[in-house]
Design a protein around this motif. Structure first.
Motif, short mmCIF file in Angstrom:
data_model
loop_
_atom_site.label_atom_id
_atom_site.label_comp_id
_atom_site.label_asym_id
_atom_site.label_seq_id
_atom_site.Cartn_x
_atom_site.Cartn_y
_atom_site.Cartn_z
N LYS A 54 4.45 10.79 -0.66
CA LYS A 54 5.87 10.79 -0.31
C LYS A 54 6.22 9.66 0.66
N SER A 55 5.18 9.04 1.20
CA SER A 55 5.36 7.92 2.13
C SER A 55 4.21 6.95 1.91
N ALA A 56 4.31 5.75 2.51
CA ALA A 56 3.25 4.77 2.36
C ALA A 56 1.93 5.30 2.92
N GLU A 57 2.00 6.00 4.05
CA GLU A 57 0.79 6.54 4.65
C GLU A 57 0.11 7.56 3.73
N GLU A 58 0.93 8.43 3.11
CA GLU A 58 0.37 9.41 2.18
C GLU A 58 -0.26 8.72 0.98
N LEU A 59 0.38 7.65 0.50
CA LEU A 59 -0.18 6.92 -0.63
C LEU A 59 -1.53 6.32 -0.27
N TYR A 60 -1.62 5.66 0.89
CA TYR A 60 -2.87 5.03 1.29
C TYR A 60 -3.98 6.07 1.45
N SER A 61 -3.64 7.21 2.04
CA SER A 61 -4.61 8.29 2.20
C SER A 61 -5.09 8.79 0.84
N SER A 62 -4.15 8.91 -0.09
CA SER A 62 -4.49 9.36 -1.44
C SER A 62 -5.42 8.36 -2.13
N LEU A 63 -5.14 7.06 -1.97
CA LEU A 63 -5.98 6.03 -2.58
C LEU A 63 -7.39 6.05 -1.99
N LYS A 64 -7.50 6.27 -0.67
CA LYS A 64 -8.81 6.30 -0.03
C LYS A 64 -9.63 7.51 -0.47
N ASP A 65 -8.93 8.57 -0.89
CA ASP A 65 -9.62 9.78 -1.37
C ASP A 65 -10.00 9.69 -2.84
N TYR A 66 -9.44 8.71 -3.56
CA TYR A 66 -9.73 8.59 -5.00
C TYR A 66 -11.20 8.21 -5.20
N GLN A 67 -11.81 8.76 -6.22
CA GLN A 67 -13.24 8.57 -6.45
C GLN A 67 -13.56 7.09 -6.70
N VAL A 68 -14.47 6.55 -5.86
CA VAL A 68 -14.83 5.13 -5.94
C VAL A 68 -15.45 4.81 -7.30
N GLU A 69 -16.23 5.73 -7.85
CA GLU A 69 -16.89 5.47 -9.14
C GLU A 69 -15.89 5.32 -10.27
N LYS A 70 -14.67 5.88 -10.14
CA LYS A 70 -13.63 5.70 -11.15
C LYS A 70 -12.92 4.36 -10.98
N MET A 71 -12.84 3.87 -9.73
CA MET A 71 -12.22 2.58 -9.46
C MET A 71 -13.14 1.41 -9.83
#
Length: 461
Positions: free
Chosen positions: A82-99
């Motif tokens: 809902k905000s830039a901070e939430e987006l960045y937190s969500s991206l950091k939690d995304y599985q590295v092996e999928k990226m």
């Protein structure tokens, strides 16, 4: 943030902001056609251009985009907030092996920024891109022909007169595929060889084929074929097509032209020529002059889909063969030039004949897709005709005027047709309300008359 169900990947769908009511049934139909099951982690905002869906594989997502005309693009969703901070937190939690497979040093990439309901400056776009420097990209940027494209998307709501300072939602993901929006222009009736007064808009024709889950090698039938616009959309998706119409001149491309500045139809204006125009002639089976109230098909014939736009009595007459008293005088000797007496074909009878025909001649699992005209002040879902062999899948409204609209009805055959189902509507206690369809023409023109009178009165003030 909700996580997708086990085995499912989250995707972001970017939709076109037109034909809003038709979008969800189209997407559901195409996901099931691609072998997936429609699933969303949250209740969808049906008018929003952004939907988050969960699907079993990228293959299903690509299959969806090979067909849809309601969606623009689909992305593998890596982050949402809902905000830039939430987006960045969500991206950091995304599985590295999928990226990791897409961030390797031997792959080039670029990032695109898209805002809905707001125009961003180039400087603002660059700021968004620079804010993602924490992502472990190892490859080089290539703006012309990148191996992978990533999108930063912002949603500023639906009200152009009240645009918020900050976005309501922000998304980041890997672009997978675009939809088939180009078909709307390439199949436009403006450049079609053979058209009539009621030729279907290309976008709606493709939506109907998608609601009907038309697929390669299907047999698709239109009992009110007209100039064949619905068959063209089905043929584009690889289905073999056929149809009937009571109008001999339309079927054979004779008589006055519907196109402006053209008096008579040309020698090769017909449905087959339309299919030839698009390189689809191999999918043409045949078009017959026939009365829809008297089916000509033998038992055992089955269609995979029936997609049609029945006449409403507005721009095309509702006719069937026979006199009003249903007493047909048979001439002593038949002649090739004999033209059958025609009588009015009530809209309620058209609809019930259509449902009965679909119940008998569709394969189980096959779909009937048709337009139902309605008078809005009297409309309720109870007036939608039903049949025990057919299940209502979706019902979408297209507004025609302040007092009329038409519903795109999609039904699926769920059980085999039996003799006792032939006249099921006559025994239906709800049959009488369906009779209101017969007066649609009068109600339509009564509204037009009132509008003209009001305009004349206003102009005299």
């Amino acid at each position: 943030m909700a996580l997708p169900s086990a085995g499912l990947t989250r995707y972001l769908l970017l939709l076109a902001q037109e034909n809003l009511e038709f979008r969800l049934p189209e997407i559901k139909s195409l996901v099931s056609l691609s072998g997936g099951r429609f699933s969303s982690e949250q209740e969808l905002s049906l008018n929003s251009p952004f939907w988050i869906l969960s699907m079993p594989s990228e293959e299903v997502a690509r299959g969806l985009m090979k067909r849809t005309v309601c969606a623009k693009s689909i992305f593998e969703l890596w982050g949402h907030g809902k905000s830039a901070e939430e987006l960045y937190s969500s991206l950091k939690d995304y599985q590295v092996e999928k990226m990791a497979p897409y961030l390797r040093s031997d792959f080039t990439y670029k990032i695109k920024v898209h805002a809905f309901n707001k125009t961003l400056t180039q400087e603002e776009k660059i700021q968004r891109i620079d804010s993602l420097e924490f992502l472990p990209f190892e490859g080089k940027v290539n703006l012309k022909k990148p191996d992978h494209v990533f999108w930063f998307l912002e949603d500023y709501g639906m009200d152009p007169n009240n645009i918020p300072q900050q976005p309501l939602d922000i998304y980041f993901g890997r672009w997978i595929a675009n939809g088939q929006r180009d078909l709307i222009e390439s199949y436009s009736v403006k450049r079609r060889h053979f058209i009539g007064n009621t030729s279907m808009d290309a976008c709606l024709a493709f939506i109907m084929a998608n609601h009907g889950r038309v697929k390669p090698n299907d047999i698709v039938f239109d009992p009110f074929v007209g100039t064949g616009g619905l068959l063209i959309a089905s043929a584009h998706f690889g289905a073999y097509v056929c149809g009937t119409d009571i109008d001999y001149s339309t079927v054979h491309g004779l008589g006055k032209a519907s196109r402006k500045n053209q008096k008579w139809r040309g020698p090769d204006e017909n449905i087959r020529a339309n299919l030839r125009q698009y390189g689809l002639e191999k999918y043409y089976l045949d078009i017959l002059v026939s009365d829809a109230s008297k089916p000509i098909w033998r038992k055992g014939v089955h269609f995979d889909a029936i997609i049609t736009d029945p006449p409403y009595g507005i721009r095309e007459a509702t006719r069937r063969t026979g006199s009003q008293k249903e007493m047909v005088k048979v001439p002593e000797r038949g002649t090739e030039n004999h033209i059958s007496t025609s009588s009015n074909y009530h809209l309620s009878d058209i609809l019930f004949d259509l449902l009965k025909f679909a119940a008998e001649y569709l394969v189980v699992g096959g779909r009937l897709v048709y337009w139902l005209p309605v008078y809005k002040p009297e409309y309720t879902e109870e007036i939608i005709p039903r049949h025990p062999c057919l299940k209502l899948i979706s019902n979408c409204e297209q507004t025609l005027s302040s007092h009329t609209s038409r519903q795109l009805i999609t039904m699926e055959k769920v059980k085999e047709f039996k003799d006792e189902d032939r006249y099921s509507h006559i025994l239906d206690s709800q049959y009488l309300p369906y009779k209101s369809h017969n007066s649609f023409r009068e109600k339509y023109f009564s509204g037009v008359t009132k509008r003209i009178a009001k305009e004349e009165k206003d102009s005299q003030k």
